[in-house]
Design a protein around this motif. Structure first.
Motif, PDB file in Angstrom:
ATOM      1  N   PRO A   8     -12.164  82.326  38.174  1.00  0.00           N
ATOM      2  CA  PRO A   8     -11.339  83.651  37.412  1.00  0.00           C
ATOM      3  C   PRO A   8     -10.203  83.298  36.716  1.00  0.00           C
ATOM      4  O   PRO A   8      -9.681  83.812  35.729  1.00  0.00           O
ATOM      5  N   GLU A   9      -9.482  82.283  37.355  1.00  0.00           N
ATOM      6  CA  GLU A   9      -8.080  81.853  36.790  1.00  0.00           C
ATOM      7  C   GLU A   9      -8.378  81.179  35.172  1.00  0.00           C
ATOM      8  O   GLU A   9      -7.182  81.316  34.577  1.00  0.00           O
ATOM      9  N   ARG A  10      -9.324  81.041  34.833  1.00  0.00           N
ATOM     10  CA  ARG A  10      -9.581  80.567  33.457  1.00  0.00           C
ATOM     11  C   ARG A  10     -10.220  81.720  32.549  1.00  0.00           C
ATOM     12  O   ARG A  10     -10.354  81.437  31.246  1.00  0.00           O
ATOM     13  N   CYS A  11     -10.525  82.872  33.074  1.00  0.00           N
ATOM     14  CA  CYS A  11     -11.161  83.799  31.991  1.00  0.00           C
ATOM     15  C   CYS A  11     -10.128  84.378  31.117  1.00  0.00           C
ATOM     16  O   CYS A  11      -9.254  84.963  31.883  1.00  0.00           O
ATOM     17  N   LEU A  12     -10.178  84.609  29.907  1.00  0.00           N
ATOM     18  CA  LEU A  12      -9.381  85.175  28.943  1.00  0.00           C
ATOM     19  C   LEU A  12     -10.035  86.510  28.757  1.00  0.00           C
ATOM     20  O   LEU A  12      -9.379  87.264  27.810  1.00  0.00           O
ATOM     21  N   GLY A  13     -11.058  86.941  29.210  1.00  0.00           N
ATOM     22  CA  GLY A  13     -11.601  88.370  28.817  1.00  0.00           C
ATOM     23  C   GLY A  13     -12.234  88.424  27.531  1.00  0.00           C
ATOM     24  O   GLY A  13     -12.244  89.492  26.993  1.00  0.00           O
ATOM     25  N   CYS A  14     -12.668  87.558  26.955  1.00  0.00           N
ATOM     26  CA  CYS A  14     -13.238  87.438  25.302  1.00  0.00           C
ATOM     27  C   CYS A  14     -14.666  88.095  25.390  1.00  0.00           C
ATOM     28  O   CYS A  14     -15.122  88.419  24.384  1.00  0.00           O
ATOM     29  N   GLN A  15     -15.459  88.057  26.539  1.00  0.00           N
ATOM     30  CA  GLN A  15     -16.775  88.710  26.554  1.00  0.00           C
ATOM     31  C   GLN A  15     -17.894  87.861  25.870  1.00  0.00           C
ATOM     32  O   GLN A  15     -18.943  88.510  25.498  1.00  0.00           O
ATOM     33  N   CYS A  17     -19.248  85.578  26.881  1.00  0.00           N
ATOM     34  CA  CYS A  17     -20.542  85.409  27.933  1.00  0.00           C
ATOM     35  C   CYS A  17     -21.642  86.498  27.804  1.00  0.00           C
ATOM     36  O   CYS A  17     -22.821  86.400  28.136  1.00  0.00           O
ATOM     37  N   GLU A  18     -21.162  87.911  27.628  1.00  0.00           N
ATOM     38  CA  GLU A  18     -21.857  89.032  27.571  1.00  0.00           C
ATOM     39  C   GLU A  18     -22.809  89.046  26.462  1.00  0.00           C
ATOM     40  O   GLU A  18     -23.878  89.204  26.389  1.00  0.00           O
ATOM     41  N   ILE A  19     -22.313  88.404  25.404  1.00  0.00           N
ATOM     42  CA  ILE A  19     -23.072  88.520  24.041  1.00  0.00           C
ATOM     43  C   ILE A  19     -24.096  87.281  24.049  1.00  0.00           C
ATOM     44  O   ILE A  19     -25.026  87.623  23.893  1.00  0.00           O
ATOM     45  N   ALA A  20     -23.747  86.236  24.691  1.00  0.00           N
ATOM     46  CA  ALA A  20     -24.694  85.033  24.765  1.00  0.00           C
ATOM     47  C   ALA A  20     -25.722  85.726  25.862  1.00  0.00           C
ATOM     48  O   ALA A  20     -26.776  85.347  25.366  1.00  0.00           O
ATOM     49  N   CYS A  21     -25.290  86.196  26.650  1.00  0.00           N
ATOM     50  CA  CYS A  21     -26.358  86.689  27.822  1.00  0.00           C
ATOM     51  C   CYS A  21     -27.236  87.733  26.996  1.00  0.00           C
ATOM     52  O   CYS A  21     -28.426  87.820  27.273  1.00  0.00           O
ATOM     53  N   VAL A 153     -22.611  80.351  30.384  1.00  0.00           N
ATOM     54  CA  VAL A 153     -21.741  78.948  30.820  1.00  0.00           C
ATOM     55  C   VAL A 153     -21.652  78.316  29.383  1.00  0.00           C
ATOM     56  O   VAL A 153     -20.542  77.899  29.153  1.00  0.00           O
ATOM     57  N   GLU A 154     -22.774  78.376  28.689  1.00  0.00           N
ATOM     58  CA  GLU A 154     -22.691  77.476  27.263  1.00  0.00           C
ATOM     59  C   GLU A 154     -21.581  78.170  26.427  1.00  0.00           C
ATOM     60  O   GLU A 154     -20.968  77.537  25.809  1.00  0.00           O
ATOM     61  N   ALA A 155     -21.615  79.530  26.514  1.00  0.00           N
ATOM     62  CA  ALA A 155     -20.813  80.201  25.480  1.00  0.00           C
ATOM     63  C   ALA A 155     -19.127  80.252  25.983  1.00  0.00           C
ATOM     64  O   ALA A 155     -18.362  80.686  25.034  1.00  0.00           O
ATOM     65  N   CYS A 156     -18.958  80.205  27.125  1.00  0.00           N
ATOM     66  CA  CYS A 156     -17.619  80.384  27.585  1.00  0.00           C
ATOM     67  C   CYS A 156     -16.593  79.318  27.048  1.00  0.00           C
ATOM     68  O   CYS A 156     -16.879  77.867  27.295  1.00  0.00           O
TER      69      CYS A 156
ATOM     70  N   GLU B  34     -19.157  70.587  16.728  1.00  0.00           N
ATOM     71  CA  GLU B  34     -20.053  70.590  18.088  1.00  0.00           C
ATOM     72  C   GLU B  34     -19.166  71.381  19.201  1.00  0.00           C
ATOM     73  O   GLU B  34     -19.730  71.763  19.940  1.00  0.00           O
ATOM     74  N   LYS B  35     -17.840  70.716  19.056  1.00  0.00           N
ATOM     75  CA  LYS B  35     -17.014  71.390  20.201  1.00  0.00           C
ATOM     76  C   LYS B  35     -16.844  73.068  20.212  1.00  0.00           C
ATOM     77  O   LYS B  35     -16.335  73.490  21.154  1.00  0.00           O
ATOM     78  N   GLN B  36     -16.748  73.476  18.912  1.00  0.00           N
ATOM     79  CA  GLN B  36     -16.954  74.864  18.805  1.00  0.00           C
ATOM     80  C   GLN B  36     -18.021  75.676  19.170  1.00  0.00           C
ATOM     81  O   GLN B  36     -18.078  76.895  19.496  1.00  0.00           O
ATOM     82  N   LEU B  37     -19.209  74.928  19.537  1.00  0.00           N
ATOM     83  CA  LEU B  37     -20.392  75.866  19.837  1.00  0.00           C
ATOM     84  C   LEU B  37     -20.632  76.130  21.071  1.00  0.00           C
ATOM     85  O   LEU B  37     -20.055  75.260  21.981  1.00  0.00           O
ATOM     86  N   PRO B  38     -21.084  77.269  21.543  1.00  0.00           N
ATOM     87  CA  PRO B  38     -21.700  78.307  20.682  1.00  0.00           C
ATOM     88  C   PRO B  38     -20.388  78.954  20.022  1.00  0.00           C
ATOM     89  O   PRO B  38     -19.413  79.348  20.863  1.00  0.00           O
ATOM     90  N   GLN B  39     -20.386  79.339  18.773  1.00  0.00           N
ATOM     91  CA  GLN B  39     -19.096  80.148  18.200  1.00  0.00           C
ATOM     92  C   GLN B  39     -19.241  81.822  18.753  1.00  0.00           C
ATOM     93  O   GLN B  39     -20.269  82.160  19.111  1.00  0.00           O
ATOM     94  N   CYS B  40     -18.071  82.292  18.656  1.00  0.00           N
ATOM     95  CA  CYS B  40     -17.852  83.529  19.244  1.00  0.00           C
ATOM     96  C   CYS B  40     -18.686  84.747  18.588  1.00  0.00           C
ATOM     97  O   CYS B  40     -18.710  84.683  17.480  1.00  0.00           O
ATOM     98  N   GLY B  41     -19.544  85.184  19.178  1.00  0.00           N
ATOM     99  CA  GLY B  41     -20.428  86.250  18.905  1.00  0.00           C
ATOM    100  C   GLY B  41     -19.759  87.524  18.233  1.00  0.00           C
ATOM    101  O   GLY B  41     -20.163  88.088  16.992  1.00  0.00           O
ATOM    102  N   PHE B  42     -18.645  88.066  18.725  1.00  0.00           N
ATOM    103  CA  PHE B  42     -18.004  89.071  18.159  1.00  0.00           C
ATOM    104  C   PHE B  42     -17.471  88.636  16.767  1.00  0.00           C
ATOM    105  O   PHE B  42     -17.629  89.381  15.666  1.00  0.00           O
ATOM    106  N   GLY B  43     -16.769  87.361  16.538  1.00  0.00           N
ATOM    107  CA  GLY B  43     -16.304  87.066  15.355  1.00  0.00           C
ATOM    108  C   GLY B  43     -17.267  86.578  14.252  1.00  0.00           C
ATOM    109  O   GLY B  43     -17.255  86.952  13.032  1.00  0.00           O
TER     110      GLY B  43
END
Lengths: 169, 627
Positions: A8-15, A17-21, A153-156, B34-43
């Motif tokens: 939790p200390e690393r979470c910036l709240g960008c969401q 993970c939600e989109i990737a899920c 996990v991949e998206a975070c 590669e280090k940026q992947l996966p890129q932000c969905g909102f963006g």
């Protein structure tokens, strides 16, 4: 057994993970095409704001078979459907004892953080209804079967979610 | 997702340098991606807003979470506002480049920039005439001074519309006026975009996007066109000439000076300084046999078009050029210069010299450029490169063999002259079907596309189907590296186009210049439309940006579509988070400006879309069509 761990200390709240899920659980598995699917793909992870410690964390429940959280809950606030293994949380019975969190690989790190921060005003109600919402929708975190890494996990971008052997913790 | 080196670029010289980078432990743009992947969905979907400090806000594209920002802005509003800001930034980049060209022109006319002179008097007089400046009995410098004054007014114009835009065909101009998108002052449109996207101003997606079209037009028919005109007057209107491209143009025995960025104002002087006897002598003293000036990106295209200076590569080859270990100086001005060059040049002997008062980068040698001392500063820069030659580390030098010849320099004037002075032969060829249509293929490299694959594949498909391709920017360089800018490449064209190219001695792909020179494509389109008595949107023509990445490309897309040309994008713009904006851009614009966008990453399918469009337009003109 490997599981998703929350740091939790690393979470910036960008969401992210939600989109990737949601994309990982869509038919097309593609962000742009998934938007057009009907019914819309449902995510199994939810970034929630915790007012006590003033942090955002991703919350996701695996609804484990033989869920340890259920067996340790002293007030039976947590219960499990014997057929679907879906877990529900009854906030009215919950006394904020955090016992469940000490045995849940996903919540233990949050529990430890809360211990350090001494923020006892918040509690297992910290699942913010996510567990029950999943129960109602009949969905659960399936650890993205068939993928090398769960999509969240991949998206975070800050590695607030990691996929690791639970026993290593 | 780990890409193999052969999947990163279609160009073998680039692949060789990627191997070298790996062996030497150098980080490149591919590693960082590669280090940026996966890129932000909102963006990617364009649904995040940072325009006020109640945010940042984002919309849940799957409809479970927030459907509005704190202020109440929906995905439609947020996506449209973000897109407008991209257009504004792109138009600003092109137009600020133009402003600097005009300011240099003005100083030259006042005798305050002695290194510059008028190279194309005919163009000066014809443009002065357009701006209503009588030339009789005046010296060229006097005409130039008046013209510079008139051009500068276009930027800060507070009332009335841009004069350049009047060059568009009558029906097009009328349409813009009716829609209320005829561009006004160049700076004004950009400022208005920033105002409209401020918290709580313009909150109607369609209304916002109309301003996007107008701002784009102020770039294409304003800033970019002025840049092209003034640069032609100062440095000469390009004429067909031959040169060479790709990393192999770097020399083992000569001092290699790379000019990279977008403006010709300094690089013109560097090309001149590299022939200065004093500097050539110094180069010999340092053990080199000469000075080799070569370009990257559009600064490269500008000197290529006017002097035949060789080109080292496209946008994605800027780091690879340094990795050859043979570059004494990487001289940069503005736009599309990776800040990573600072760290990278530090690993070789290369001096990274930043010159624009506007643009500095990490670890540069700062040699700020001013027009009044232009030639002296250029000499200092070249001298710095020469003095760096002994520092070259022979074990680190590996220059790929690959280089290709190319034929460049197809300004509108040059094309018309190749056609015998009028667009009629081209129109006849289009009517007969020998030339099926015109394809304008332009734009950047984007790390999301295999380097040059989108460009080269699409262009080859088009010429195979008898579509004459006009190109600028990094697409032009990509085509040159693939050997498509040679008259011999006509062999790859369909029978009709092959015959036309052979008769005229031209390549099937015509290099028209840098990215501001897309204004030349607008002018040739206008000339064809006028001659046929139709609007640009009636022409059997289509455009594409297969590997676009920059905000400038968004502005270009806005003005090309507003000018009536169907445009296929090879990478997805950040708009799909709004169905309304997506529908507007890909469908509804057709009924507004007679053209729209399409998004198609597969270059074969993109070619099909363009061919289909060209066919429809041929049919509407009563010409032979396939479907």
């Amino acid at each position: 057994m490997k599981d998703v761990m929350i740091r939790p200390e690393r979470c910036l709240g960008c969401q992210s993970c939600e989109i990737a899920c949601a994309v990982a659980h869509s038919k097309s598995k593609n962000l742009f095409s998934a938007l057009e699917e009907n019914p819309a793909s449902k995510r199994r992870i939810s970034v929630e704001y915790l007012p006590g410690p003033e942090i955002s964390i991703p919350i996701t429940c695996h609804h484990c078979e033989d869920a340890p959280c259920v067996s340790v809950c002293p007030t039976k606030a947590l219960s499990q459907d014997s057929i679907t293994s879906i877990i529900t949380h009854n906030p009215e019975r919950c006394v904020d004892c955090w016992t469940c969190s000490t045995v849940c690989s996903r919540f233990v790190s949050l529990y430890q953080l809360i211990l350090v921060m001494g923020c006892w005003t918040s509690s297992m109600n910290h699942n913010r209804g996510v567990i029950n919402r999943q129960a109602e929708a009949g969905i659960k975190c399936d650890l993205c079967e068939g993928r090398y890494l769960p999509a969240c996990v991949e998206a975070c971008p800050t590695h607030a979610l990691i996929f690791t052997e639970v026993n290593d913790i | 997702m780990k890409q193999e080196i052969h999947e990163k670029s279609i160009d073998t010289a680039s692949q060789a340098m990627l191997w070298k980078a790996r062996e030497e432990g150098m980080e490149t743009v591919w590693d960082r991606y590669e280090k940026q992947l996966p890129q932000c969905g909102f963006g990617q979907l364009g649904v995040c807003c940072r325009n006020c400090n109640m945010g940042p806000c984002r919309i849940d594209p799957f409809g479970e979470g927030a459907d509005k920002g704190v202020c109440g802005a929906t995905a439609d509003i947020i996506v449209a506002r973000n897109l407008l800001r991209m257009i504004a930034a792109g138009a600003a980049a092109h137009s600020d480049h133009a402003r600097d060209a005009v300011l240099t022109f003005k100083k030259m006319s006042e005798g305050k920039a002695g290194s510059y002179k008028i190279k194309d008097e005919t163009k000066l007089l014809s443009i002065a005439l357009e701006y209503g400046i009588p030339a009789e009995g005046k010296r060229c410098e006097e005409v130039a001074a008046e013209l510079a004054h008139a051009l500068l007014l276009e930027f800060g114009k507070q009332d009335g519309n841009l004069l350049c835009a009047k060059r568009a065909p009558g029906p097009r101009l009328k349409l813009w006026t009716e829609l209320g998108i005829e561009p006004r002052g160049i700076d004004r449109e950009i400022v208005e975009c920033m105002h409209r996207t401020h918290m709580g101003v313009d909150n109607n997606a369609t209304h916002i996007l109309l301003q996007g079209l107008r701002t784009g037009l102020s770039d294409g028919w304003g800033g970019s066109m002025i840049a092209t005109d003034v640069q032609d007057i100062l440095f000469g209107t390009p004429q067909p000439r031959r040169s060479t491209v790709n990393l192999g143009v770097l020399s083992r025995e000569k001092i290699n000076v790379i000019v990279h960025g977008h403006e010709p104002i300094l690089s013109e002087m560097i090309v001149e300084a590299a022939e200065d006897p004093e500097l050539l002598k110094l180069a010999q003293e340092k053990g080199a046999i000469g000075i080799n000036v070569a370009g990257i990106c559009c600064t490269g295209n500008e000197t290529l078009m006017r002097h035949g200076t060789p080109i080292v590569g496209t946008f994605l080859q800027q780091e690879l050029a340094v990795i050859t270990g043979a570059v004494e100086a990487m001289v940069v001005d503005v736009q599309c210069i990776m800040p990573s060059l600072g760290e990278l040049t530090g690993c070789y002997h290369t001096k990274f010299i930043s010159t624009s008062p506007k643009a500095d980068f990490p670890n540069t040698l700062r040699m700020e450029f001013h027009e009044d001392r232009a030639y002296e500063i250029a000499k200092e820069i070249v001298r710095a490169a020469i003095e760096n030659f002994p520092n070259r580390i022979p074990e680190k030098v590996n220059i790929p063999e690959e280089k290709r010849e190319c034929m460049v320099g197809f300004s509108v004037e040059a094309i018309l002259s190749a056609l015998g002075g009028s667009p009629d032969p081209l129109i006849e060829a289009i009517k007969s079907g020998a030339v099926w249509g015109i394809g304008a293929v332009v734009g950047c490299n984007n790390i999301k596309v295999m380097h040059n694959y989108g460009h080269v594949t699409l262009v080859k498909e088009l010429i195979k189907n008898n579509v004459l391709v006009v190109t600028t920017g990094c697409n032009a360089i990509a085509c040159a590296e693939a050997g498509l800018l040679l008259p011999e490449a006509a062999e790859l064209a369909g029978d009709g186009l092959k015959t036309v190219c052979k008769a005229l001695g031209i390549p099937p792909v015509l290099h028209m210049g840098s990215c501001v020179d897309i204004s030349r494509i607008l002018l040739i389109s206008s000339a064809l439309a006028n001659r046929l008595g139709v609007d640009i949107s009636d022409l059997p023509a289509a455009a594409a940006a297969p590997e676009w990445m920059s905000e400038k490309a968004v502005s270009i897309g806005a003005y090309v579509v507003s000018s009536g040309v169907f445009t296929v994008l090879g990478t997805v713009p950040p708009v799909l988070g709004s169905q309304a904006v997506t529908a507007l851009l890909t469908k509804d614009l057709n009924s507004v400006v007679g053209a729209s966008f399409a998004v198609e990453p597969d270059p074969f399918k993109a070619a099909d879309l363009m061919l289909e469009h060209i066919d429809e337009k041929r049919k509407a003109l009563g010409l032979e069509s396939r479907r």
